[in-house]
Design a protein around this motif. Structure first.
Motif, PDB file in Angstrom:
ATOM      1  N   ASP A 111      -8.118  -2.735 -24.040  1.00  0.00           N
ATOM      2  CA  ASP A 111      -8.070  -2.160 -25.388  1.00  0.00           C
ATOM      3  C   ASP A 111      -9.462  -1.592 -25.717  1.00  0.00           C
ATOM      4  O   ASP A 111     -10.466  -2.322 -25.704  1.00  0.00           O
ATOM      5  N   HIS A 112      -9.495  -0.319 -26.036  1.00  0.00           N
ATOM      6  CA  HIS A 112     -10.758   0.398 -26.264  1.00  0.00           C
ATOM      7  C   HIS A 112     -11.594  -0.234 -27.394  1.00  0.00           C
ATOM      8  O   HIS A 112     -12.812  -0.394 -27.262  1.00  0.00           O
ATOM      9  N   VAL A 113     -10.948  -0.579 -28.495  1.00  0.00           N
ATOM     10  CA  VAL A 113     -11.684  -1.114 -29.659  1.00  0.00           C
ATOM     11  C   VAL A 113     -12.291  -2.475 -29.331  1.00  0.00           C
ATOM     12  O   VAL A 113     -13.452  -2.753 -29.639  1.00  0.00           O
ATOM     13  N   ALA A 115     -13.029  -3.468 -26.413  1.00  0.00           N
ATOM     14  CA  ALA A 115     -14.085  -3.234 -25.408  1.00  0.00           C
ATOM     15  C   ALA A 115     -15.417  -2.872 -26.068  1.00  0.00           C
ATOM     16  O   ALA A 115     -16.481  -3.202 -25.535  1.00  0.00           O
ATOM     17  N   HIS A 116     -15.375  -2.199 -27.232  1.00  0.00           N
ATOM     18  CA  HIS A 116     -16.636  -1.885 -27.936  1.00  0.00           C
ATOM     19  C   HIS A 116     -17.433  -3.172 -28.188  1.00  0.00           C
ATOM     20  O   HIS A 116     -18.657  -3.156 -28.196  1.00  0.00           O
ATOM     21  N   LEU A 117     -16.710  -4.281 -28.398  1.00  0.00           N
ATOM     22  CA  LEU A 117     -17.395  -5.544 -28.699  1.00  0.00           C
ATOM     23  C   LEU A 117     -17.896  -6.246 -27.438  1.00  0.00           C
ATOM     24  O   LEU A 117     -18.538  -7.289 -27.525  1.00  0.00           O
ATOM     25  N   VAL A 136     -17.344  -0.345 -35.771  1.00  0.00           N
ATOM     26  CA  VAL A 136     -17.526   0.792 -36.680  1.00  0.00           C
ATOM     27  C   VAL A 136     -17.648   2.045 -35.824  1.00  0.00           C
ATOM     28  O   VAL A 136     -18.669   2.270 -35.169  1.00  0.00           O
ATOM     29  N   SER A 137     -16.601   2.854 -35.824  1.00  0.00           N
ATOM     30  CA  SER A 137     -16.594   4.028 -34.951  1.00  0.00           C
ATOM     31  C   SER A 137     -15.974   5.216 -35.667  1.00  0.00           C
ATOM     32  O   SER A 137     -15.751   5.187 -36.876  1.00  0.00           O
ATOM     33  N   GLY A 138     -15.685   6.271 -34.887  1.00  0.00           N
ATOM     34  CA  GLY A 138     -15.079   7.459 -35.476  1.00  0.00           C
ATOM     35  C   GLY A 138     -13.640   7.222 -35.889  1.00  0.00           C
ATOM     36  O   GLY A 138     -13.109   7.911 -36.762  1.00  0.00           O
ATOM     37  N   VAL A 314     -21.684   4.702 -28.389  1.00  0.00           N
ATOM     38  CA  VAL A 314     -20.581   5.685 -28.334  1.00  0.00           C
ATOM     39  C   VAL A 314     -19.690   5.379 -27.135  1.00  0.00           C
ATOM     40  O   VAL A 314     -20.019   4.542 -26.284  1.00  0.00           O
ATOM     41  N   ASP A 315     -18.546   6.059 -27.084  1.00  0.00           N
ATOM     42  CA  ASP A 315     -17.545   5.757 -26.065  1.00  0.00           C
ATOM     43  C   ASP A 315     -18.132   5.870 -24.657  1.00  0.00           C
ATOM     44  O   ASP A 315     -18.810   6.843 -24.326  1.00  0.00           O
ATOM     45  N   ASN A 316     -17.843   4.868 -23.846  1.00  0.00           N
ATOM     46  CA  ASN A 316     -18.351   4.823 -22.468  1.00  0.00           C
ATOM     47  C   ASN A 316     -17.384   3.975 -21.650  1.00  0.00           C
ATOM     48  O   ASN A 316     -16.539   3.271 -22.209  1.00  0.00           O
TER      49      ASN A 316
HETATM   50 ZN    ZN Z   1     -14.781   4.188 -29.452  1.00  0.00          ZN
END
Ligand code: ZN
Ligand code: KG4
Length: 347
Positions: A111-113, A115-117, A136-138, A314-316
C-alpha cells in the motif's frame, strides 16, 4: 534473502529501487513527469499512464545497474498496487508481475500510503510501536494509529482537499507554477505571515482536516470578492497585480495556516492516544515549517519523531521495497492474479 526490487507508479513518478534488508538503499531511481503536466497545472491521468509505459523498463534497468546487482540476484519484487490513479498503478503492477513470473520470484503488494511511513527507516530510524503515523501528501492527509508497520486504524483525515493539493492550488492562485508545494515553501522564506487566514475545524472531536475553505479564503484575499458578470464570476484583482513581497507574504500566511491545521490535528491525536513515537511521510514532509513544528513535538511529548529525509518524502520506490521486505519476512506474498486498486487501506 533480503534483496528486494521495488516498483512505484501510483501517480506521476515512475520509480524503481533496490533495497537490502528493508533499510539499506542500494539504488533509488525516480523519473518525474513534472514537465509533462506543467501546462495543465495538475496531473493528467492519461498522460501519466502513457509516460509510465515508456519509462518503466528503463527505470527498472537503471535501478538494477546502479545497485550493482543482477536481476537474478533479486529475492522478491514489491510493487505499490494501491491507492492511486488506476491507469498508472496498472503499469507498475503489470511490470512487477511480469518480472516475478519471468524470474520465478515472490510478488509482494504494498500500500503506497502505508509505505510513506516506512520512509524514515531508509535513513536509520528505529520505529517503535504503537506509533502515530502522519501522512501528508498530494493525495492524502491522514492520521493513523499503527500497531505495527501495516496494522493501522485511521483516526483522522481530510474531508476535502489533501494538504499537498491545497499547496498546489495556492501556488496556482499566486501564479507561482506547478507543482506548488516547494514554490510556496521557497516564497514563504522571503515573506511574513501578515494575513489572517482561517484554521478550518471539522465538526466533532475527531482530528479531521479541511483545506478547501482555506484555499477559497486565499483566493478571495488575493483577488477580492468576485461579482457575477454575464453569468460568470469575475474577480476585481489578479495575482499579477501583486509585487514579489506581497506574493511572498500571502504564501507565508497560507503555509502557516496549513501547518497550524495539521499540527492541531496531530496535537489532538497525541493528547488522546498513547504512542511510543511519531512517524511521518509524504511529499508535504519536505515542507520546512511542517518539519520544524513536528520536530518540536519530540521535547513537548518526550517521544521520538521520525521524519523521512527529503529524498524519500516524495514518491519513490525505496519505501515500497522497504515495506515489501517487512511483508516478505512475515510470509506475505501474492499470486500473479493481483491487480491494482484506486483505494487503499489507509483511506
Ligand atoms: Zn505518495
Ligand atoms: O507524496 P507525493 O510525492 O505524492 C502523493 O503521494 O500524493 O506528494 C506530492 C505533494 C505535492 O502536492 C507537492 O506540492 C507537495 O507534495 N510538496 C510540498 C513540498 N514539496 C512537495 N508541499 C509543501 N512544501 C514542500 N516543500
Amino acid at each position: 534473502m533480503g534483496l528486494l526490487l521495488g516498483i512505484e507508479s501510483s501517480c506521476d513518478e515512475t520509480a524503481a529501487s533496490v533495497v537490502k534488508d528493508g533499510c539499506d538503499v542500494l539504488s533509488s531511481v525516480v523519473a518525474s513527469q513534472d514537465e509533462l503536466h506543467l501546462e495543465y497545472g495538475g496531473v493528467v491521468p492519461e498522460i501519466a499512464s502513457r509516460a509510465h509505459l515508456e519509462r518503466i523498463l528503463p527505470v527498472v534497468q537503471e535501478a538494477i545497474k546502479k545497485a550493482h546487482v543482477l536481476l537474478e540476484d533479486i529475492d522478491a519484487i514489491a510493487v505499490g498496487n494501491q491507492p492511486g490513479l488506476i491507469g498508472s498503478l496498472l503499469v507498475g503492477v503489470t511490470a512487477a508481475k511480469t518480472l516475478a513470473w519471468m524470474l520465478g520470484k515472490p510478488l509482494i503488494a504494498v500500500d503506497h500510503v502505508v509505505a510513506h511511513l516506512w520512509a524514515p527507516n531508509l535513513s536509520g530510524a528505529s520505529i517503535e510501536y504503537p506509533a502515530l503515523g502522519i501522512v501528508v501528501s498530494g493525495g492524502h492527509t491522514s492520521l493513523l494509529l499503527l500497531e505495527d508497520p501495516t496494522t493501522l486504524t485511521c483516526i483522522g483525515k481530510t474531508v476535502d482537499d489533501a494538504a499537498g493539493e491545497a499547496f498546489d492550488k495556492a501556488a496556482s492562485i499566486l501564479q507561482l507554477g506547478w507543482p506548488g508545494g516547494q514554490r510556496i515553501d521557497t516564497a514563504s522564506t522571503k515573506g511574513n505571515p501578515v494575513h489572517t487566514l482561517p484554521r478550518p475545524k471539522t465538526k466533532g472531536t475527531r482530528p479531521d482536516f479541511s483545506f478547501s475553505g482555506l484555499k477559497t479564503a486565499l483566493l478571495y484575499g488575493v483577488r477580492g470578492n468576485p461579482k457575477k458578470v454575464n453569468g460568470s464570476m469575475v474577480f476585481p484583482h489578479s495575482a499579477a497585480d501583486l509585487n514579489d513581497q506581497e506574493i511572498n507574504d500571502w504564501a507565508c500566511s497560507f503555509q502557516h495556516a496549513v501547518v497550524d491545521s495539521i499540527m492541531n490535528g496531530v496535537l489532538n491525536a497525541l493528547s488522546n492516544n498513547t504512542v511510543q513515537c511519531v512517524v511521518a511521510g509524504g511529499g508535504v514532509l519536505a515542507n520546512s515549517l511542517l518539519r520544524t513544528n513536528l520536530e518540536a513535538i519530540s521535547s513537548q511529548f518526550h517521544i521520538p519523531v521520525h521524519l523521512p529525509q527529503s529524498t524519500y518524502c516524495v514518491d519513490n520506490a525505496a519505501m515500497i521495497a522497504g515495506l515489501g521486505y517487512h511483508l516478505f519476512m512475515n510470509g506475505q506474498h501474492e499470486s500473479l492474479s493481483i491487480t491494482a486498486s484506486p483505494r487503499g487501506i489507509a483511506s
